[in-house]
Structure formats: structure tokens, C-alpha cells
Motif scaffolding. Structure first.
Motif, PDB file in Angstrom:
ATOM      1  N   THR A 241       0.833  -1.217   0.000  1.00 31.68           N
ATOM      2  CA  THR A 241       0.000   0.000   0.000  1.00 31.68           C
ATOM      3  C   THR A 241       0.868   1.267   0.000  1.00 31.68           C
ATOM      4  N   VAL A 337      -8.862   8.546  -3.163  1.00 34.32           N
ATOM      5  CA  VAL A 337      -8.903   7.912  -1.840  1.00 34.32           C
ATOM      6  C   VAL A 337      -8.068   8.754  -0.878  1.00 34.32           C
ATOM      7  N   GLU A 341      -7.050   6.259   5.212  1.00 33.78           N
ATOM      8  CA  GLU A 341      -8.216   5.357   5.198  1.00 33.78           C
ATOM      9  C   GLU A 341      -7.926   4.141   4.312  1.00 33.78           C
ATOM     10  N   TYR A 342      -7.310   4.397   3.169  1.00 33.71           N
ATOM     11  CA  TYR A 342      -6.972   3.309   2.240  1.00 33.71           C
ATOM     12  C   TYR A 342      -6.023   2.309   2.908  1.00 33.71           C
ATOM     13  N   SER A 345      -7.729   0.295   5.775  1.00 31.82           N
ATOM     14  CA  SER A 345      -8.719  -0.697   5.323  1.00 31.82           C
ATOM     15  C   SER A 345      -8.003  -1.930   4.778  1.00 31.82           C
ATOM     16  N   SER A 346      -6.820  -1.751   4.158  1.00 28.01           N
ATOM     17  CA  SER A 346      -6.083  -2.915   3.649  1.00 28.01           C
ATOM     18  C   SER A 346      -5.467  -3.718   4.790  1.00 28.01           C
ATOM     19  N   HIS A 356      -7.108  -5.525  -2.236  1.00 31.12           N
ATOM     20  CA  HIS A 356      -7.429  -4.235  -1.616  1.00 31.12           C
ATOM     21  C   HIS A 356      -7.410  -3.066  -2.611  1.00 31.12           C
ATOM     22  N   THR A 357      -6.718  -3.229  -3.761  1.00 31.66           N
ATOM     23  CA  THR A 357      -6.708  -2.114  -4.729  1.00 31.66           C
ATOM     24  C   THR A 357      -8.082  -1.909  -5.357  1.00 31.66           C
ATOM     25  N   GLU A 358      -8.964  -2.899  -5.216  1.00 28.36           N
ATOM     26  CA  GLU A 358     -10.322  -2.754  -5.766  1.00 28.36           C
ATOM     27  C   GLU A 358     -11.054  -1.573  -5.113  1.00 28.36           C
ATOM     28  N   ILE A 359     -10.701  -1.270  -3.850  1.00 24.84           N
ATOM     29  CA  ILE A 359     -11.307  -0.145  -3.133  1.00 24.84           C
ATOM     30  C   ILE A 359     -11.169   1.144  -3.940  1.00 24.84           C
TER      31      ILE A 359
END
Length: 364
Positions: A241, A337, A341-342, A345-346, A356-359
């Protein structure tokens, strides 16, 4: 180090926390007690196991970039960086400017730390609400398959975000050694981000400005030897990330593998080189031109292995979205994003490829 010593850094109440992780057994201790046993929670399904097919012949094709030339804006090295990020998502850097002695001190002191008795290492145990400290991160359920590794994770830069009580004071001088190593990595990271800015068509300080404050987290991974390395994984497949990740490997033990053309390629250590990979942040900013690549670690039967991953990341409140000039006529692939937060969440899910990159992706 005088008044700048890590010992004198006052704990900052505002230092960020990241994500909780469920406590799991210490792998190194487990192997010490029962070297011929692999508990079920570590045995991988057939599709996750290290494959039989050997793609190691491709190792020599992973680009090697000269950082001293890259930093002076040498066109050939900039082109090599652009190629590496488009085709591989990984490259190795030489002539990075970190003294051999600094690298070796880090390796020697870390090896000594991991040989300490478990109760000594557990003085720096991860707290229930965070992934900093000694232990295991990304364990979110009692059912998930576990990685064959233990870790020491620290937020190292900026220094006022540090949590000194989680920084090992044994072996003697280890804090100062970590400090010297990560300072060197910070400098390398800044040089690399200037080069990334150039190949991404920005002012050379564009990416550093966008980060607001370039944070650095260090994850030291300890992979014990395994009696059946074909059954386990040292670290599950994942992308990072981060903006970029800078990794120091052992000089003579393979373990890092990257996904390339549907298979897994070993990243063989190049003497004194550092491995660099594109993180999710650069993938989003480049609108997918440069991709963060899945990678994993495998174990071996005879030797333990230690790796040192430094994650360079933006400040929590930075908004990440594709750079306008890189979208142009292309379809916009990612939405905006907020980095903090990104990242969190991962961390609250198990490592699972690039799930997680789908977020951040715009649904088609």
C-alpha cells in the motif's frame, strides 16, 4: 548521537496507530521446539503452494538501475526506470549511497535481536490495537492460513511518530543502528521519488510535495527454515500500500518472488543492491501505467532468512487520485482515496494479492 539519540525521543500521544491483529504463535520458537512439525494453519492449499515450474531464468532480466546516474537525470537511467515500472513493477538499485558498513551493521544487529530469548523479544510485543512492535500483522481471523515468519515493525520517520518503547534496546546500540540505516533509506527514497516525478511528467519535487510528509515504516521479517518449504509461504502474495518500497535482502539466500507473466520469478540478490518496488499509491497516481506487483516470500529447508522492507508512504490526510495529465484520452481507472483510510482498510484484511486495490478502482 548526542541529544538526537532515539533514547531521548518523547513518546508522542498523536503517533498514529494502524490496525489490530489477532495474536498467533511465534514461528521461530515453534520451529526451535519441533523442527519436523508443520501445524495445519500453515499448510497452504495447492493453488497457493510454491509452484514446481521454475522461472528463475528470468531473474537476470529484472532491471538494475544506477541511482547516482538516475539522480543526475541521466536519460538512459530514466528510461530504464520507466521500463522497469511498466514491465516489472520491480527493479534493483546500485550506487545508492548507503555505506556498506551501515547495511552490515543492520544485518548483524538484527540477526542478534532475533536470536534473543522469546521473553526478551516479547518486551517489544505489538499492542492489541496496532501493528508496530514484534509479532505478526494482518491476522484477522482464526481460520486464515498463517505465514511462516515473525516480524518487527516500526514507524521510523518522522521521528516524532516513533513509539520508543517498541524499539528494541538489545543488542546494545540497535536503536542507533536502525536509525542510521533508515536515515540512509529515507535519502534513497527521496532521490527515487524525484526520478519518479520526472518520468511521470511532473516537476522533480512534485511527488514529494504531494506526500506532504514522507513517512517511512520498517518491517523486518524473520523466516525460519522449514522442514517442508513446498507446503508453506513465508509471506502471502500481496502488493504494497506504499508509494514505493525499498528492500534489503540477505546476500546469498533467495526468498523473494514476484508475479510476472502468470508465474513467479525469484528476485536474486545483487551484491549491495536494494530492491525497489512500485506501491499502490504510484499505481493510482499513474492511472495504472505503473502497477504495484504481487510478491511473496518462500522458505527453504536449511537456512533462516531475514529481509528488511522500508515502506515510504504519504501523510494520512493526503488525497490520492490519478494525475490529470496522465489520464488525458485514457479512461479514468481510479477514484480519489484518502491515504490513511486506504492503508488502514487494507491492514484490516488478510494479505490477498491485489484485492485491496479494488477499493480505489472505478467500477466499470
Amino acid at each position: 548521537m548526542g541529544s538526537n539519540s532515539d533514547e531521548t525521543i518523547i513518546e508522542n500521544e498523536d503517533a498514529p496507530t494502524y490496525a489490530p491483529s489477532i495474536p498467533v504463535p511465534n514461528v521461530q520458537e515453534m520451529v526451535r521446539k519441533e523442527p519436523a512439525k508443520i501445524p495445519d494453519r500453515y499448510i497452504r492449499n495447492d493453488e497457493d503452494k510454491p509452484p514446481i515450474t521454475d522461472m528463475s531464468h528470468l531473474s537476470s532480466e529484472i532491471p538494475v538501475i544506477n541511482l547516482s546516474l538516475l539522480s543526475t537525470g541521466e536519460t538512459e537511467e530514466l528510461n530504464k526506470l520507466d521500463f522497469a515500472c511498466k514491465e516489472w513493477g520491480f527493479f534493483q538499485v546500485v550506487n545508492h549511497g548507503i555505506a556498506k558498513e551501515v547495511l552490515q551493521n543492520m544485518k548483524d544487529a538484527t540477526a542478534e535481536f532475533f536470536e534473543l530469548p522469546l521473553e526478551e523479544k516479547n518486551k517489544y510485543e505489538m499492542p492489541p490495537d496496532d501493528i508496530q512492535g514484534y509479532g505478526h500483522a494482518y491476522v484477522v481471523s482464526e481460520e486464515q492460513k498463517l505465514d511462516w515468519s515473525d516480524a518487527l515493525i516500526l514507524l521510523v520517520h518522522p521521528s516524532h511518530y516513533r513509539k520508543p518503547k517498541l524499539w528494541p534496546s538489545t543488542p546494545k546500540g540497535y536503536r542507533e543502528i536502525i536509525n542510521a540505516y533508515t536515515k540512509g533509506v529515507q535519502k534513497v527514497g527521496e532521490q527515487l521519488l524525484r526520478a519518479f516525478s520526472t518520468v511521470m511528467g511532473m516537476d522533480k519535487d512534485g511527488l514529494l510535495a504531494l506526500h506532504k510528509n514522507l513517512l517511512q515504516a520498517l518491517r523486518v521479517n524473520y523466516y525460519p527454515a522449514c522442514c517442508r518449504p513446498d507446503q508453506v509461504l513465508g509471506i502471502s502474495p500481496h502488493s504494497d500500500t506504499s508509494s514505493i518500497t525499498i528492500l534489503m535482502q540477505e546476500a546469498d539466500i533467495n526468498g523473494l518472488q514476484i508475479r510476472h507473466n502468470g508465474g513467479w520469478v525469484q528476485v536474486k540478490p545483487v551484491p549491495d543492491a536494494l530492491v525497489v518496488n512500485v506501491g499502490d499509491v504510484i499505481e493510482i497516481l499513474s492511472n495504472g501505467k505503473y502497477k504495484s506487483i504481487e510478491h511473496r516470500a518462500v522458505t527453504n529447508q536449511n537456512n533462516s532468512r531475514i529481509s528488511y522492507a522500508s515502506f515510504l508512504i504519504p501523510q494520512d490526510d493526503v488525497e490520492i487520485e490519478p494525475l490529470a495529465h496522465l489520464v488525458d484520452s485514457q479512461r479514468l481507472m481510479y477514484k480519489q482515496v484518502v491515504y490513511g483510510e486506504y492503508a488502514r482498510s487494507s491492514m484490516q484484511r488478510k494479505m490477498e494479492g491485489k484485492a485491496h486495490t479494488e477499493i480505489a478502482k472505478i467500477e466499470t
